[in-house]
Motif scaffolding. Structure first.
Motif, mmCIF file in Angstrom:
data_model
loop_
_atom_site.group_PDB
_atom_site.id
_atom_site.type_symbol
_atom_site.label_atom_id
_atom_site.label_comp_id
_atom_site.label_asym_id
_atom_site.label_seq_id
_atom_site.Cartn_x
_atom_site.Cartn_y
_atom_site.Cartn_z
ATOM 1 N N LEU A 43 108.437 137.557 77.163
ATOM 2 C CA LEU A 43 107.080 138.112 77.155
ATOM 3 C C LEU A 43 106.053 137.065 77.587
ATOM 4 C CD1 LEU A 43 107.278 140.189 73.853
ATOM 5 C CD2 LEU A 43 107.445 141.041 76.199
ATOM 6 N N MET A 44 106.235 135.813 77.144
ATOM 7 C CA MET A 44 105.314 134.751 77.526
ATOM 8 C C MET A 44 105.445 134.417 79.012
ATOM 9 S SD MET A 44 103.412 134.306 75.012
ATOM 10 C CE MET A 44 102.468 132.963 75.667
ATOM 11 N N ALA A 45 106.656 134.497 79.551
ATOM 12 C CA ALA A 45 106.853 134.251 80.981
ATOM 13 C C ALA A 45 106.121 135.307 81.800
ATOM 14 C CB ALA A 45 108.342 134.242 81.324
ATOM 15 N N MET A 46 106.202 136.577 81.367
ATOM 16 C CA MET A 46 105.456 137.633 82.059
ATOM 17 C C MET A 46 103.959 137.359 81.997
ATOM 18 S SD MET A 46 107.226 141.328 81.274
ATOM 19 C CE MET A 46 105.629 141.987 80.945
ATOM 20 N N TRP A 47 103.494 136.961 80.836
ATOM 21 C CA TRP A 47 102.078 136.643 80.620
ATOM 22 C C TRP A 47 101.637 135.565 81.611
ATOM 23 C CZ3 TRP A 47 98.049 137.863 77.184
ATOM 24 C CH2 TRP A 47 97.049 136.905 77.019
ATOM 25 N N ASP A 48 102.427 134.503 81.714
ATOM 26 C CA ASP A 48 102.043 133.375 82.554
ATOM 27 C C ASP A 48 102.235 133.632 84.042
ATOM 28 O OD1 ASP A 48 101.012 131.722 80.605
ATOM 29 O OD2 ASP A 48 102.959 130.851 80.135
ATOM 30 N N LEU A 49 103.093 134.565 84.408
ATOM 31 C CA LEU A 49 103.324 134.868 85.814
ATOM 32 C C LEU A 49 102.353 135.898 86.379
ATOM 33 C CD1 LEU A 49 107.208 134.955 85.920
ATOM 34 C CD2 LEU A 49 105.711 133.247 86.959
ATOM 35 N N SER A 50 101.595 136.539 85.521
ATOM 36 C CA SER A 50 100.669 137.567 85.981
ATOM 37 C C SER A 50 99.608 136.965 86.903
ATOM 38 C CB SER A 50 99.973 138.219 84.788
ATOM 39 O OG SER A 50 98.974 139.109 85.239
ATOM 40 N N SER A 51 99.285 137.691 87.968
ATOM 41 C CA SER A 51 98.215 137.238 88.861
ATOM 42 C C SER A 51 96.844 137.676 88.353
ATOM 43 C CB SER A 51 98.449 137.765 90.281
ATOM 44 O OG SER A 51 98.475 139.176 90.278
ATOM 45 N N ASP A 52 96.823 138.564 87.356
ATOM 46 C CA ASP A 52 95.567 138.948 86.708
ATOM 47 C C ASP A 52 95.280 137.972 85.576
ATOM 48 O OD1 ASP A 52 95.143 141.218 88.272
ATOM 49 O OD2 ASP A 52 96.274 142.502 86.916
ATOM 50 N N VAL A 53 94.008 137.656 85.395
ATOM 51 C CA VAL A 53 93.619 136.788 84.281
ATOM 52 C C VAL A 53 93.699 137.627 83.007
ATOM 53 C CG1 VAL A 53 91.781 135.409 83.259
ATOM 54 C CG2 VAL A 53 92.098 135.405 85.741
ATOM 55 N N MET A 54 94.503 137.167 82.053
ATOM 56 C CA MET A 54 94.632 137.856 80.775
ATOM 57 C C MET A 54 94.205 136.904 79.679
ATOM 58 S SD MET A 54 98.134 140.070 81.215
ATOM 59 C CE MET A 54 99.219 138.666 81.349
ATOM 60 N N MET A 55 93.476 137.455 78.710
ATOM 61 C CA MET A 55 93.024 136.616 77.608
ATOM 62 C C MET A 55 92.967 137.405 76.320
ATOM 63 S SD MET A 55 89.000 136.124 78.689
ATOM 64 C CE MET A 55 89.269 135.952 80.442
ATOM 65 N N ILE A 56 93.052 136.679 75.236
ATOM 66 C CA ILE A 56 92.852 137.241 73.907
ATOM 67 C C ILE A 56 91.568 136.619 73.396
ATOM 68 C CG2 ILE A 56 93.759 137.479 71.572
ATOM 69 C CD1 ILE A 56 96.571 137.100 72.804
ATOM 70 N N LEU A 57 90.656 137.488 72.956
ATOM 71 C CA LEU A 57 89.344 137.043 72.501
ATOM 72 C C LEU A 57 89.178 137.334 71.011
ATOM 73 C CD1 LEU A 57 87.295 138.755 75.341
ATOM 74 C CD2 LEU A 57 87.912 136.348 75.248
ATOM 75 N N ASP A 58 88.506 136.451 70.311
ATOM 76 C CA ASP A 58 88.038 136.723 68.957
ATOM 77 C C ASP A 58 86.548 136.978 69.114
ATOM 78 O OD1 ASP A 58 87.487 136.944 66.304
ATOM 79 O OD2 ASP A 58 88.142 134.927 65.751
ATOM 80 N N ARG A 59 86.203 138.247 69.135
ATOM 81 C CA ARG A 59 84.876 138.729 69.537
ATOM 82 C C ARG A 59 84.605 138.300 70.978
ATOM 83 N NH1 ARG A 59 82.238 141.169 65.091
ATOM 84 N NH2 ARG A 59 83.404 140.691 63.218
ATOM 85 N N ASP A 60 83.894 137.204 71.230
ATOM 86 C CA ASP A 60 83.685 136.762 72.614
ATOM 87 C C ASP A 60 84.324 135.408 72.908
ATOM 88 O OD1 ASP A 60 81.783 135.399 71.004
ATOM 89 O OD2 ASP A 60 80.545 135.011 72.749
ATOM 90 N N LYS A 61 84.958 134.792 71.907
ATOM 91 C CA LYS A 61 85.572 133.471 72.070
ATOM 92 C C LYS A 61 87.014 133.610 72.562
ATOM 93 C CE LYS A 61 82.252 131.029 70.059
ATOM 94 N NZ LYS A 61 81.067 131.107 70.838
ATOM 95 N N VAL A 62 87.359 132.838 73.567
ATOM 96 C CA VAL A 62 88.704 132.860 74.147
ATOM 97 C C VAL A 62 89.638 132.068 73.239
ATOM 98 C CG1 VAL A 62 90.115 132.204 76.131
ATOM 99 C CG2 VAL A 62 87.771 133.031 76.488
ATOM 100 N N ILE A 63 90.673 132.747 72.716
ATOM 101 C CA ILE A 63 91.643 132.023 71.889
ATOM 102 C C ILE A 63 92.957 131.810 72.638
ATOM 103 C CG2 ILE A 63 90.630 132.568 69.670
ATOM 104 C CD1 ILE A 63 92.633 134.801 69.338
ATOM 105 N N HIS A 64 93.184 132.567 73.706
ATOM 106 C CA HIS A 64 94.341 132.326 74.570
ATOM 107 C C HIS A 64 94.058 132.914 75.943
ATOM 108 C CE1 HIS A 64 98.430 131.045 75.211
ATOM 109 N NE2 HIS A 64 98.692 132.188 75.811
#
Length: 142
Positions: A43-64
């Motif tokens: 799952l992490m390899a798919m996450w890192d290979l994506s050409s789209d920027v993906m992020m997890i936010l805590d409200r507006d702060k980027v945590i990953h």
């Protein structure tokens, strides 16, 4: 102790817990996925290979954030624990705030994000809000 034994033991302990936050269902789904041979590394390899920027936010702060942010000249650390609004073009901040505050299952908007060189890139951002106030965001550069 083997991973399967650990996983079975952890699930056995969770069976009798109340599931007010929905975590038990998520853990069971992850367990089913792992039982099908898909690992967290997959799952992490798919996450890192994506050409789209993906992020997890805590409200507006980027945590990953994934590696795709490098297309805009940034390293992951440039965004880590910073507000996504810090990178938004001033004229588009209100639109992005509205998108971030949307409480339905998903929202989408277009806004300009500053690249590391200071240029602006038009993106379409899709945001999904969780019960824990986290937001999953996928940004496609247009």
């Amino acid at each position: 102790m083997a991973v399967d034994t650990l996983r079975s033991s952890a699930l056995a302990n969770l069976v009798n817990m109340k599931d007010a936050s929905g975590y038990l269902g998520k853990i069971k789904k992850l367990n089913e996925t792992l039982d099908q041979g898909v690992t967290l590394d997959d799952l992490m390899a798919m996450w890192d290979l994506s050409s789209d920027v993906m992020m997890i936010l805590d409200r507006d702060k980027v945590i990953h954030i994934n590696n795709a942010i490098s297309v805009m000249g940034y390293d992951r650390d440039d965004w880590h624990h910073k507000s996504i609004l810090d990178f938004c073009a001033p004229n588009d901040k209100a639109r992005l705030v509205k998108c971030l505050e949307h409480q339905d299952k998903a929202s989408k908007c277009r806004c300009k994000i500053r690249t590391k060189t200071g240029a602006e890139a038009l993106i379409e951002i899709s945001i999904s809000v969780t019960k824990q106030e986290r937001r999953y965001a996928i940004c496609r550069i247009l």
